[in-house]
Design an enzyme around this catalytic site. Structure first.
Site, PDB file in Angstrom:
ATOM      1  N   TYR A  66      -3.273 -10.350   3.327  1.00  0.00           N
ATOM      2  CA  TYR A  66      -3.134  -8.930   3.635  1.00  0.00           C
ATOM      3  C   TYR A  66      -4.496  -8.391   4.075  1.00  0.00           C
ATOM      4  O   TYR A  66      -5.389  -8.184   3.268  1.00  0.00           O
ATOM      5  CB  TYR A  66      -2.619  -8.207   2.392  1.00  0.00           C
ATOM      6  CG  TYR A  66      -2.191  -6.767   2.601  1.00  0.00           C
ATOM      7  CD1 TYR A  66      -2.184  -6.164   3.860  1.00  0.00           C
ATOM      8  CD2 TYR A  66      -1.772  -5.995   1.515  1.00  0.00           C
ATOM      9  CE1 TYR A  66      -1.780  -4.860   4.026  1.00  0.00           C
ATOM     10  CE2 TYR A  66      -1.356  -4.681   1.677  1.00  0.00           C
ATOM     11  CZ  TYR A  66      -1.375  -4.114   2.940  1.00  0.00           C
ATOM     12  OH  TYR A  66      -0.980  -2.805   3.094  1.00  0.00           O
ATOM     13  N   THR A  90       0.833  -1.206   0.000  1.00  0.00           N
ATOM     14  CA  THR A  90       0.000   0.000   0.000  1.00  0.00           C
ATOM     15  C   THR A  90       0.868   1.257   0.000  1.00  0.00           C
ATOM     16  O   THR A  90       0.630   2.192  -0.765  1.00  0.00           O
ATOM     17  CB  THR A  90      -0.925  -0.011   1.227  1.00  0.00           C
ATOM     18  OG1 THR A  90      -1.759  -1.174   1.150  1.00  0.00           O
ATOM     19  CG2 THR A  90      -1.804   1.225   1.287  1.00  0.00           C
ATOM     20  N   TYR A 125     -12.240  -4.667  -5.642  1.00  0.00           N
ATOM     21  CA  TYR A 125     -13.219  -3.748  -6.240  1.00  0.00           C
ATOM     22  C   TYR A 125     -14.617  -3.968  -5.640  1.00  0.00           C
ATOM     23  O   TYR A 125     -15.251  -3.038  -5.157  1.00  0.00           O
ATOM     24  CB  TYR A 125     -13.270  -3.873  -7.762  1.00  0.00           C
ATOM     25  CG  TYR A 125     -14.286  -2.909  -8.345  1.00  0.00           C
ATOM     26  CD1 TYR A 125     -14.108  -1.535  -8.211  1.00  0.00           C
ATOM     27  CD2 TYR A 125     -15.440  -3.367  -8.974  1.00  0.00           C
ATOM     28  CE1 TYR A 125     -15.054  -0.628  -8.690  1.00  0.00           C
ATOM     29  CE2 TYR A 125     -16.379  -2.466  -9.456  1.00  0.00           C
ATOM     30  CZ  TYR A 125     -16.189  -1.105  -9.315  1.00  0.00           C
ATOM     31  OH  TYR A 125     -17.125  -0.217  -9.782  1.00  0.00           O
ATOM     32  N   LYS A 182      -0.417 -10.209   7.228  1.00  0.00           N
ATOM     33  CA  LYS A 182      -0.108  -8.862   7.701  1.00  0.00           C
ATOM     34  C   LYS A 182      -1.421  -8.276   8.182  1.00  0.00           C
ATOM     35  O   LYS A 182      -2.358  -8.115   7.397  1.00  0.00           O
ATOM     36  CB  LYS A 182       0.470  -7.996   6.575  1.00  0.00           C
ATOM     37  CG  LYS A 182       0.693  -6.553   7.017  1.00  0.00           C
ATOM     38  CD  LYS A 182       1.199  -5.627   5.910  1.00  0.00           C
ATOM     39  CE  LYS A 182       1.410  -4.228   6.506  1.00  0.00           C
ATOM     40  NZ  LYS A 182       1.674  -3.193   5.495  1.00  0.00           N
TER      41      LYS A 182
END
Lengths: 312, 312
Positions: B141, B48, B111, B171
Site C-alpha cells: 500500500y 484509509t 510512525y 495499491k
C-alpha cells in the site's frame, strides 16, 4: 495520581530492549529504569525513542505491569499512551492512571494528516471523558517532524480552557525554541509544564520557567542532564550546557535510537541491547565503531551501568 | 487462499459505520458490504477511507468475523492489515489468511519517517515469515501523502525477488500516474497486480495492463466503476471514464471520508452513517447540503442502497 508531585527535571524516553526473537525484554528494561532512577532521571517509557509505537498495546501494558511489579515507582513515570485508534489510547491511558503514573505523554492520532483542530480536540476530549479520572495528567506531545500532526497554539489553548487540571503540560520536540518560548510565555502562569524535547534547550527552557526536558540522550547521559536541571541557577550552568551539547552532538550524528542502544550495549558489555524492531535498524559495525571512538574521545562514560545491568 | 482467484476490477475501501458511542456497527457494515458485492465491487475493508487505523486490532478482528459469519465471502475481501507495531500486523494478517481472504492490503509501519529500505524490507519480511502461510497474498500500500512512508521501486523489487508468490501487487495511491505506469511496465510480466488508488486512473491503469482500482468513491458509485473495469475495451470507455470523473470531482471537493458517509446517510435515509471517529469529523450541515445539491445536479444515484440497508 493527584497526590503525586509533578514531574520535573530530566526524563528519558526509555529505550526498549528486545530478545533475540524481537519480543520486549522486561528484565533488561527494569534494570535500565533502575539505573536511570539512580541517576535522578524520570521514565517516559513508550516514547518515540522507546520504539513505543512499534509495540502493541498488550505489550505496553505487560511492560508497565512488569515495571510496577519490580518496584519501579509509578510516581516517576510518564508513559506514552497516544495511539492512532481511540480505544487503544483509552486502554493504555486508563492502565497508566490506575497504576498511579505521574502523567502520560500523549501523541495525537497520527495516521491522518491535515486533520482539523476540531478533530484533534475531539480526540483528546474523548480520551479524557472515557478515562474519567480526576487524577489523569496529560502531557501533550508535539513532534511534528515524526507525527506529521502538529499541535497548534489555538488547539492547546482550547484544551487547557476545557480541561485545566488534566492538561498538565507539553513535550515540545519541534526543535524550534521559538515555539517553546511562545508556550512558556503564554501558559507558565497557568501551571502548564513545558518540557523541551532535547537537552539542547534545557537551560533556555528552565530560564524561561519551564519544567525540564524529556530527551533521548537522557538514556545514556542521565546524571549530567539531571544535574543541570537541578543546578541551572548556578554560575557554571552555561559550561554544563556546553558539555551536554558535546555528547548530544555525537549521538545526533547517527540514527538516534540505534545509537542509544549501541552505546548501552557497549558500555554494559551486553550485545542484546543492540537490537531494534523493524522498521528501525541497528547501527552497522562501522557506525558502531565510529560512535564508540567519538564518545571515548570526549571521555564519555555511563558510570554504574554495567553493575546495574549485571545484577538484573 | 491459494485457490482463490486473484482480485481484479473495482474494490472499495469500505467505510466503517459507528454507533452513537463511536463503536463499530457490524450490522450496518454487513449491509453496506452486501450492496457493494451486489454491485460487483470487492471489499478492501480497513483501508484509509475505512478509518482502519482508527480501529483497534480487536475491533478489526471482530468486524472481520462478523462479516464472515454473515456470509460475506472472504474470496472478495482484501482487508488492510498494516499497523505500526509488528505484532499487530502479524495478528491481523494471520486472521485474514486463516479466514480465507483473497489478499491483504499492507501499509508499511508508518510512525517513523525517513526509515531505510532495509528497515522496511525487514518489516514486511518479518510479517511474512511469522504468518508463515503459503496462501498469504500481500498487496503493498503506497500512499505517501498520508503514511509519509513511500515504498520505493528498489524496495518493491527486493520484496518481489525474495517473496515472488506472496507479494501479489500494489495499491498505488500516490496520485501520480507516472509512478503507476513505471510499476506496470516493470512488473506486469511477473504477475504483480497494480491497482490504482482512484478511478480517475482506472482506464489508464487497465490499458497499461493493471488489475483495477481500489477507490474511496467505489463506496458510493460502485456499479459504474465496476462496469468500466469490466468493459474497458469497448468503444465507450472514455465516455464512461469521463462520467466517473464528474462524480469523483464532487466528492473530492469535500473531506473524502466525511463526504462518503454523508452521501450514504442521505441516500439510505439513515443518519447513523454520518458519524466519524476522531480525529476525522463529519461534514457541517452546509457542506452536506452543498454535496447533496451537486450530486443531484448530475443525477447521481445509489440504486438499491436504501433497500439493502433497510433489510439489515
Amino acid at each position: 495520581m493527584t497526590d503525586t508531585p509533578r514531574l520535573r527535571g530530566a526524563l528519558a524516553p526509555v529505550v526498549t530492549p528486545f530478545t533475540a526473537d524481537l519480543a520486549p525484554d522486561p528484565a533488561r528494561l527494569v534494570a535500565h529504569c533502575r539505573w536511570l532512577l539512580d541517576n535522578d532521571t524520570g521514565l517516559a517509557v513508550f516514547g518515540t525513542n522507546s520504539e513505543g509505537n512499534s509495540l502493541s498495546v498488550a505489550e505496553k501494558i505487560a511492560l508497565l505491569d512488569a515495571l510496577v511489579d519490580a518496584g519501579i515507582p509509578p510516581s516517576r513515570m510518564m508513559p506514552g499512551t497516544g495511539c492512532c485508534a481511540l480505544p487503544d489510547t483509552v486502554a493504555l491511558t486508563r492502565h497508566a492512571v490506575r497504576n498511579g503514573c505521574a502523567g502520560v505523554l500523549m501523541l495525537p492520532p497520527f495516521y491522518y494528516k491535515g486533520v482539523s483542530d476540531d478533530g484533534l480536540f475531539a480526540s483528546y476530549a474523548e480520551v479524557i471523558e472515557r478515562v474519567g479520572d480526576a487524577g489523569l495528567r496529560i502531557y501533550l506531545y508535539h513532534i511534528p517532524q515524526v507525527s506529521q500532526v502538529p499541535l497548534a497554539i489555538g488547539l492547546i489553548e482550547r484544551l487547557l480552557d476545557r480541561y485545566p487540571g488534566t492538561i498538565a503540560g507539553i513535550k515540545d520536540s519541534s526543535g524550534n525554541f521559538d515555539n517553546t518560548r511562545a508556550m512558556l510565555e503564554r501558559w507558565n502562569a497557568r501551571g502548564f509544564d513545558v518540557f523541551s524535547g532535547s537537552e539542547t534547550f534545557l537551560l533556555a527552557t528552565l530560564r524561561g520557567g519551564g519544567a525540564g526536558c524529556i530527551s533521548a540522550t537522557a538514556n545514556v547521559n542521565p546524571a549530567p542532564i539531571a544535574r543541570l536541571a537541578r543546578d541551572w541557577r548556578k554560575p557554571d550552568a552555561d559550561a554544563k550546557q556546553a558539555a551536554l551539547d558535546r555528547a548530544r552532538t555525537i549521538f545526533q550524528s547517527f540514527p538516534m535510537v540505534a545509537a542509544l542502544k549501541a552505546a548501552i550495549a557497549d558500555f554494559s558489555d551486553d550485545d542484546n541491547w543492540a537490537r531494534l524492531r523493524p522498521p528501525l535498524v541497528a547501527l552497522t559495525h562501522e557506525e558502531r565503531n565510529a560512535l564508540g571512538e567519538r564518545l571515548r574521545a570526549i571521555g564519555f562514560a555511563m558510570p554504574g551501568l554495567a553493575d546495574e545491568t549485571a545484577a538484573a
